[in-house]
Write a protein that holds these residues in place. Sequence first.
Motif, PDB file in Angstrom:
ATOM      1  N   ILE A  66      -9.768 -46.787 -11.662  1.00 31.25           N
ATOM      2  CA  ILE A  66      -9.152 -45.478 -11.497  1.00 31.25           C
ATOM      3  C   ILE A  66      -9.542 -44.919 -10.141  1.00 31.25           C
ATOM      4  N   SER A  67      -8.646 -44.143  -9.581  1.00 32.95           N
ATOM      5  CA  SER A  67      -8.913 -43.535  -8.275  1.00 32.95           C
ATOM      6  C   SER A  67      -8.220 -42.195  -8.224  1.00 32.95           C
ATOM      7  N   ARG A  68      -8.607 -41.411  -7.258  1.00 32.19           N
ATOM      8  CA  ARG A  68      -7.988 -40.106  -7.029  1.00 32.19           C
ATOM      9  C   ARG A  68      -7.580 -40.040  -5.572  1.00 32.19           C
ATOM     10  N   GLU A  69      -6.277 -39.936  -5.355  1.00 35.67           N
ATOM     11  CA  GLU A  69      -5.801 -39.860  -3.980  1.00 35.67           C
ATOM     12  C   GLU A  69      -6.209 -38.535  -3.339  1.00 35.67           C
ATOM     13  N   ASP A  70      -6.295 -37.498  -4.140  1.00 32.06           N
ATOM     14  CA  ASP A  70      -6.745 -36.187  -3.651  1.00 32.06           C
ATOM     15  C   ASP A  70      -7.733 -35.641  -4.671  1.00 32.06           C
ATOM     16  N   ILE A  71      -9.015 -35.607  -4.310  1.00 30.84           N
ATOM     17  CA  ILE A  71     -10.037 -35.175  -5.254  1.00 30.84           C
ATOM     18  C   ILE A  71      -9.822 -33.741  -5.708  1.00 30.84           C
ATOM     19  N   CYS A  72      -9.081 -32.960  -4.899  1.00 30.90           N
ATOM     20  CA  CYS A  72      -8.844 -31.574  -5.290  1.00 30.90           C
ATOM     21  C   CYS A  72      -7.760 -31.453  -6.359  1.00 30.90           C
ATOM     22  N   TYR A 101      -2.177 -54.100 -25.498  1.00 30.49           N
ATOM     23  CA  TYR A 101      -2.995 -53.144 -24.764  1.00 30.49           C
ATOM     24  C   TYR A 101      -3.099 -51.847 -25.567  1.00 30.49           C
ATOM     25  N   ARG A 102      -4.295 -51.295 -25.635  1.00 26.51           N
ATOM     26  CA  ARG A 102      -4.510 -50.025 -26.316  1.00 26.51           C
ATOM     27  C   ARG A 102      -5.387 -49.150 -25.425  1.00 26.51           C
ATOM     28  N   TRP A 103      -4.825 -48.015 -25.015  1.00 28.65           N
ATOM     29  CA  TRP A 103      -5.549 -47.044 -24.185  1.00 28.65           C
ATOM     30  C   TRP A 103      -5.971 -45.882 -25.071  1.00 28.65           C
ATOM     31  N   GLU A 104      -7.251 -45.546 -25.026  1.00 30.80           N
ATOM     32  CA  GLU A 104      -7.773 -44.424 -25.802  1.00 30.80           C
ATOM     33  C   GLU A 104      -8.420 -43.422 -24.855  1.00 30.80           C
ATOM     34  N   PHE A 105      -8.037 -42.154 -25.014  1.00 32.08           N
ATOM     35  CA  PHE A 105      -8.598 -41.064 -24.208  1.00 32.08           C
ATOM     36  C   PHE A 105      -9.433 -40.171 -25.124  1.00 32.08           C
ATOM     37  N   SER A 106     -10.615 -39.818 -24.661  1.00 32.16           N
ATOM     38  CA  SER A 106     -11.562 -39.119 -25.531  1.00 32.16           C
ATOM     39  C   SER A 106     -11.065 -37.765 -25.991  1.00 32.16           C
ATOM     40  N   HIS A 107     -10.078 -37.172 -25.307  1.00 29.66           N
ATOM     41  CA  HIS A 107      -9.566 -35.880 -25.745  1.00 29.66           C
ATOM     42  C   HIS A 107      -8.373 -36.036 -26.685  1.00 29.66           C
ATOM     43  N   ASP A 124     -10.967 -24.784 -17.611  1.00 30.10           N
ATOM     44  CA  ASP A 124     -11.620 -23.712 -16.870  1.00 30.10           C
ATOM     45  C   ASP A 124     -13.114 -23.974 -16.721  1.00 30.10           C
ATOM     46  N   HIS A 125     -13.524 -25.223 -16.964  1.00 30.10           N
ATOM     47  CA  HIS A 125     -14.911 -25.622 -16.819  1.00 30.10           C
ATOM     48  C   HIS A 125     -14.939 -27.116 -16.507  1.00 30.10           C
ATOM     49  N   VAL A 126     -16.077 -27.594 -16.064  1.00 26.55           N
ATOM     50  CA  VAL A 126     -16.210 -29.029 -15.803  1.00 26.55           C
ATOM     51  C   VAL A 126     -16.147 -29.775 -17.135  1.00 26.55           C
ATOM     52  N   ALA A 127     -15.289 -30.796 -17.213  1.00 30.62           N
ATOM     53  CA  ALA A 127     -15.109 -31.544 -18.457  1.00 30.62           C
ATOM     54  C   ALA A 127     -15.242 -33.033 -18.184  1.00 30.62           C
ATOM     55  N   ASP A 128     -15.978 -33.722 -19.051  1.00 26.31           N
ATOM     56  CA  ASP A 128     -16.164 -35.159 -18.934  1.00 26.31           C
ATOM     57  C   ASP A 128     -15.316 -35.873 -19.986  1.00 26.31           C
ATOM     58  N   TYR A 129     -14.565 -36.874 -19.555  1.00 24.52           N
ATOM     59  CA  TYR A 129     -13.721 -37.657 -20.443  1.00 24.52           C
ATOM     60  C   TYR A 129     -14.068 -39.130 -20.304  1.00 24.52           C
ATOM     61  N   THR A 130     -13.740 -39.894 -21.347  1.00 19.31           N
ATOM     62  CA  THR A 130     -13.841 -41.339 -21.261  1.00 19.31           C
ATOM     63  C   THR A 130     -12.458 -41.944 -21.485  1.00 19.31           C
ATOM     64  N   ILE A 131     -12.189 -43.027 -20.762  1.00 16.86           N
ATOM     65  CA  ILE A 131     -10.961 -43.798 -20.933  1.00 16.86           C
ATOM     66  C   ILE A 131     -11.376 -45.184 -21.400  1.00 16.86           C
ATOM     67  N   VAL A 133     -14.596 -49.474 -20.584  1.00 12.68           N
ATOM     68  CA  VAL A 133     -14.697 -48.012 -20.675  1.00 12.68           C
ATOM     69  C   VAL A 133     -15.051 -47.461 -19.306  1.00 12.68           C
ATOM     70  N   ARG A 134     -14.343 -46.423 -18.908  1.00 13.48           N
ATOM     71  CA  ARG A 134     -14.675 -45.731 -17.661  1.00 13.48           C
ATOM     72  C   ARG A 134     -14.701 -44.228 -17.916  1.00 13.48           C
ATOM     73  N   ASN A 135     -15.495 -43.535 -17.108  1.00  6.05           N
ATOM     74  CA  ASN A 135     -15.683 -42.086 -17.255  1.00  6.05           C
ATOM     75  C   ASN A 135     -14.956 -41.339 -16.149  1.00  6.05           C
ATOM     76  N   VAL A 136     -14.437 -40.173 -16.517  1.00  7.68           N
ATOM     77  CA  VAL A 136     -13.751 -39.306 -15.557  1.00  7.68           C
ATOM     78  C   VAL A 136     -14.290 -37.893 -15.723  1.00  7.68           C
ATOM     79  N   ARG A 137     -14.621 -37.260 -14.627  1.00  7.77           N
ATOM     80  CA  ARG A 137     -15.046 -35.854 -14.651  1.00  7.77           C
ATOM     81  C   ARG A 137     -13.932 -35.010 -14.027  1.00  7.77           C
ATOM     82  N   VAL A 138     -13.452 -34.048 -14.788  1.00  8.60           N
ATOM     83  CA  VAL A 138     -12.356 -33.188 -14.351  1.00  8.60           C
ATOM     84  C   VAL A 138     -12.919 -31.808 -14.017  1.00  8.60           C
TER      85      VAL A 138
END
Length: 334
Positions: free
Chosen positions: A128-134, A151-157, A184-191, A206-211
């Motif tokens: 995973i990547s972010r072309e614009d971190i903002c 293929y099965r994709w699971e998102f923690s939310h 409206d706050h920092v949220a951590d997700y897993t993919i 499994v990879r982690n994403v912080r939003v």
Amino acid sequence: VAFPLETTTYTVRVADLDNPATPSVTMDVLVTVNDLPTVTLDIPPTVCANTPGFALTGGWPEGGTYHFLDTDSLLINLPDLDLSDFLPNDVGPGDYLIMYEYTDENGCTNHDIKPFTILPYVKAQFYISREDICLSNEVKFANHSAGATHYRWEFSHGPVYEYHNEADFYIHFPDSIYSFPYVDHVADYTITLIVTNAEGCQDVRVRNVRVFPAVEASFTASPLQGCSPLEVEFISQSEGPILFHFWDFGDGTFSVQDDYTKTYINNSGADSIFTVYLTILSENYFCYAMDSIEITVHPYIEAGFTMAPSYGCDSLVVDFGNLAKDATTINWDF
């Protein structure tokens, strides 16, 4: 040479054949025949090639040695492979025989052989990547899984996406992008990606994403136009985790206050337009957002005149001189 099948006493006579006159020597020798150890092998018939840390087990009695054989019962030499902790894919998918060989305390050796299949390799892998971190709620996927048919994709939310055809990836992730909900706050997700091949072998990645919450720059200005000197009130209506405001009033002056009141001067002979920029800096990764408004300031105008004489007798003739500044219309009221 004798190969007794049971314990037997043999009479052994030793004679010197070169000297027949030499008396021979006779001795009774007891040969003890021990039973071969009973050896069994109970091993799963298949294993997935991608199983990490796999160990050959199930041989009894314990303490024996495992060997890979090909289907013709020929020994496969694997000198660098620890069969108590290995990746089956290092041997390679295919059909084999596993031989468990055991030697007891009498030095007697026996073995058991069972068929064994290493199923095809499957590997879950994605980046995973972010072309614009903002644009912190958006992530771009690159699926590099190998050997998968499901293929099965699971998102923690909550969301789950499943498909069999790799081309269907783009149905669920247009342009390879997934957008997390705004927060409206920092949220951590897993993919989590679970892949399966036709033989039922699975692998998981499994990879982690912080939003981070987004920032939005917005402000009002009042009034938007007027004559010089013009006092304008700027009020920020920006939202998000704001670190600070940065105002650029378009005339070379700046401020970092949340709100600001500014006076514009226009000493020219024409309207001046000032573009005001508000830049909002986020607490997260120093991302920013901008908004702008134009302020129109009409020229400064000043009434003035001279008169001479300023006093005198009846029927006094007075000369008036116009000293008005930047006026386009002059109206005398005597």
